[in-house]
Write a protein that holds these residues in place. Sequence first.
Motif, PDB file in Angstrom:
ATOM      1  N   CYS A  65       0.835  -1.204   0.000  1.00  0.00           N
ATOM      2  CA  CYS A  65       0.000   0.000   0.000  1.00  0.00           C
ATOM      3  C   CYS A  65       0.870   1.254   0.000  1.00  0.00           C
ATOM      4  N   ILE A  66       1.953   1.242   0.789  1.00  0.00           N
ATOM      5  CA  ILE A  66       2.877   2.383   0.802  1.00  0.00           C
ATOM      6  C   ILE A  66       3.507   2.586  -0.566  1.00  0.00           C
ATOM      7  N   ARG A  67       3.834   1.488  -1.220  1.00  0.00           N
ATOM      8  CA  ARG A  67       4.412   1.596  -2.562  1.00  0.00           C
ATOM      9  C   ARG A  67       3.393   2.184  -3.541  1.00  0.00           C
ATOM     10  N   ARG A  72       5.223  14.960   2.439  1.00  0.00           N
ATOM     11  CA  ARG A  72       4.786  15.349   3.790  1.00  0.00           C
ATOM     12  C   ARG A  72       3.265  15.386   3.869  1.00  0.00           C
ATOM     13  N   ARG A  73       2.628  15.947   2.833  1.00  0.00           N
ATOM     14  CA  ARG A  73       1.166  16.000   2.828  1.00  0.00           C
ATOM     15  C   ARG A  73       0.564  14.597   2.870  1.00  0.00           C
ATOM     16  N   ALA A  74       1.154  13.666   2.105  1.00  0.00           N
ATOM     17  CA  ALA A  74       0.640  12.296   2.069  1.00  0.00           C
ATOM     18  C   ALA A  74       0.763  11.632   3.437  1.00  0.00           C
ATOM     19  N   PHE A  75       1.917  11.803   4.096  1.00  0.00           N
ATOM     20  CA  PHE A  75       2.102  11.186   5.408  1.00  0.00           C
ATOM     21  C   PHE A  75       1.203  11.845   6.455  1.00  0.00           C
ATOM     22  N   GLU A  76       1.033  13.139   6.385  1.00  0.00           N
ATOM     23  CA  GLU A  76       0.163  13.815   7.343  1.00  0.00           C
ATOM     24  C   GLU A  76      -1.281  13.335   7.195  1.00  0.00           C
ATOM     25  N   ARG A  77      -1.752  13.174   5.957  1.00  0.00           N
ATOM     26  CA  ARG A  77      -3.103  12.670   5.735  1.00  0.00           C
ATOM     27  C   ARG A  77      -3.215  11.211   6.168  1.00  0.00           C
ATOM     28  N   LEU A  78      -2.158  10.443   5.957  1.00  0.00           N
ATOM     29  CA  LEU A  78      -2.172   9.042   6.388  1.00  0.00           C
ATOM     30  C   LEU A  78      -2.244   8.939   7.901  1.00  0.00           C
ATOM     31  N   PHE A  79      -1.433   9.738   8.608  1.00  0.00           N
ATOM     32  CA  PHE A  79      -1.460   9.710  10.065  1.00  0.00           C
ATOM     33  C   PHE A  79      -2.792  10.218  10.611  1.00  0.00           C
ATOM     34  N   ALA A 119     -19.826   0.965  12.775  1.00  0.00           N
ATOM     35  CA  ALA A 119     -18.525   1.316  13.351  1.00  0.00           C
ATOM     36  C   ALA A 119     -17.364   1.101  12.385  1.00  0.00           C
ATOM     37  N   VAL A 120     -17.636   0.555  11.210  1.00  0.00           N
ATOM     38  CA  VAL A 120     -16.564   0.190  10.282  1.00  0.00           C
ATOM     39  C   VAL A 120     -16.110   1.418   9.499  1.00  0.00           C
ATOM     40  N   ARG A 121     -14.844   1.776   9.643  1.00  0.00           N
ATOM     41  CA  ARG A 121     -14.250   2.873   8.876  1.00  0.00           C
ATOM     42  C   ARG A 121     -13.719   2.308   7.563  1.00  0.00           C
ATOM     43  N   ASP A 122     -14.579   2.314   6.559  1.00  0.00           N
ATOM     44  CA  ASP A 122     -14.213   1.660   5.305  1.00  0.00           C
ATOM     45  C   ASP A 122     -13.053   2.332   4.602  1.00  0.00           C
ATOM     46  N   ASP A 123     -12.747   3.598   4.938  1.00  0.00           N
ATOM     47  CA  ASP A 123     -11.588   4.247   4.334  1.00  0.00           C
ATOM     48  C   ASP A 123     -10.282   3.674   4.879  1.00  0.00           C
ATOM     49  N   GLN A 148      -7.873   0.565  -1.227  1.00  0.00           N
ATOM     50  CA  GLN A 148      -8.044   1.428  -2.387  1.00  0.00           C
ATOM     51  C   GLN A 148      -8.591   2.788  -1.964  1.00  0.00           C
ATOM     52  N   ARG A 149      -9.542   2.802  -1.057  1.00  0.00           N
ATOM     53  CA  ARG A 149     -10.074   4.070  -0.554  1.00  0.00           C
ATOM     54  C   ARG A 149      -9.023   4.811   0.267  1.00  0.00           C
ATOM     55  N   LEU A 150      -8.233   4.060   1.017  1.00  0.00           N
ATOM     56  CA  LEU A 150      -7.155   4.679   1.778  1.00  0.00           C
ATOM     57  C   LEU A 150      -6.162   5.341   0.832  1.00  0.00           C
ATOM     58  N   LEU A 151      -5.839   4.679  -0.257  1.00  0.00           N
ATOM     59  CA  LEU A 151      -4.921   5.229  -1.253  1.00  0.00           C
ATOM     60  C   LEU A 151      -5.490   6.510  -1.866  1.00  0.00           C
ATOM     61  N   ASP A 152      -6.770   6.481  -2.226  1.00  0.00           N
ATOM     62  CA  ASP A 152      -7.397   7.656  -2.834  1.00  0.00           C
ATOM     63  C   ASP A 152      -7.411   8.842  -1.866  1.00  0.00           C
ATOM     64  N   PHE A 153      -7.639   8.574  -0.581  1.00  0.00           N
ATOM     65  CA  PHE A 153      -7.695   9.671   0.377  1.00  0.00           C
ATOM     66  C   PHE A 153      -6.308  10.252   0.647  1.00  0.00           C
TER      67      PHE A 153
END
Length: 334
Positions: free
Chosen positions: A65-67, A94-101, A225-229, A234-239
């Motif tokens: 996913c990181i790749r 930096r923006r990508a890591f900040e949004r990921l965190f 309660a499920v955080r589908d993002d 794939q949704r995590l990548l898009d966000f």
Amino acid sequence: AAPVDCAMSQMATPRGDGVTGQGGDAVQFSPDELERLNLRMLSSIEITRQKKFFMPRERQVSLLCIRFIYTRLLQQRTEKDNGREDAVSAESARRAFERLFHVVEDPNAFNLDVDKNKDGFISWGEFFHLYRTKEITIRVSFFERIYLTFDDPDSSYLAQIVSLVVLFTIMTSSLSFIIGTLPECQFQEPALSKPKPVPVFGVIEEVCLILFVIEYVARLLTVWAVRDDLIDEQRLLDFVTGFQPAQRASPFWRLVRFLVTPSNVVDLAAILPGLLSTVIENGEGFVVLRLIRLTRIFRAFKIPALSEPVIVISRTMTQSTKALYFLVFNLLLG
């Protein structure tokens, strides 16, 4: 996938037989470490994560996913980033890591030094080093673990067992319904009355119905309660690589989305006739509802072993649409 076990004192990029850090310092990798890293990054193969019997409270963001995130950032480069074709700007990294965190709800502040050599660009070696340093994990709640146990067979061994039980129940219920329509498996009481299946098929149907209801209700009561993002990579990548505001769907909207999802509509259609049979008896219109029971066989395609080939075929047909149109056109011309 678990992180690669390798020592990295500086951000490194493989060159030839050795590895050289961005600042010129040599970094030592064993041949096994390089082979394992190259296999995981340069191919579509992801080493299967070690499962536990129960789904753990934390899930690590996979290296693959990181790749994908880094590859997406490379595709988003602007004209001002043309100085480095093999790197992304430090600002976008930096923006990508900040949004990921932010999306994984990491309680620790983002305090990593993204651009060590201050050149304004982040290579894959530097990006990978940030991932290794932070150990990015997703904390899974109790209700999310219950939902994924019933919905994702790859989440744990218990989820695999549940998936196999559901698949066996689907096969048993469908065969029971079909065999129960054979004259040899029916009786008439009193004589010349409408044939009915022998009682054993009714018992099998009731047991299967109970299992279907338990599985459906368990997901229905926990989907809020499920955080589908986070669950869907794939949704995590898009966000992470997107620019949209960090907004998460409300519990009510998650429930609504669950109810209207086609696969869940099939699940409801599979158990609805059995539930209605406890209220409606000998209804003429109910014969049609009994036929809907056969739709439960489509739930088998939710099993990864069966769903992945279907997805591959579907994507192949979608991407080959123009070629198929051209072939049909030539056939019509004779």
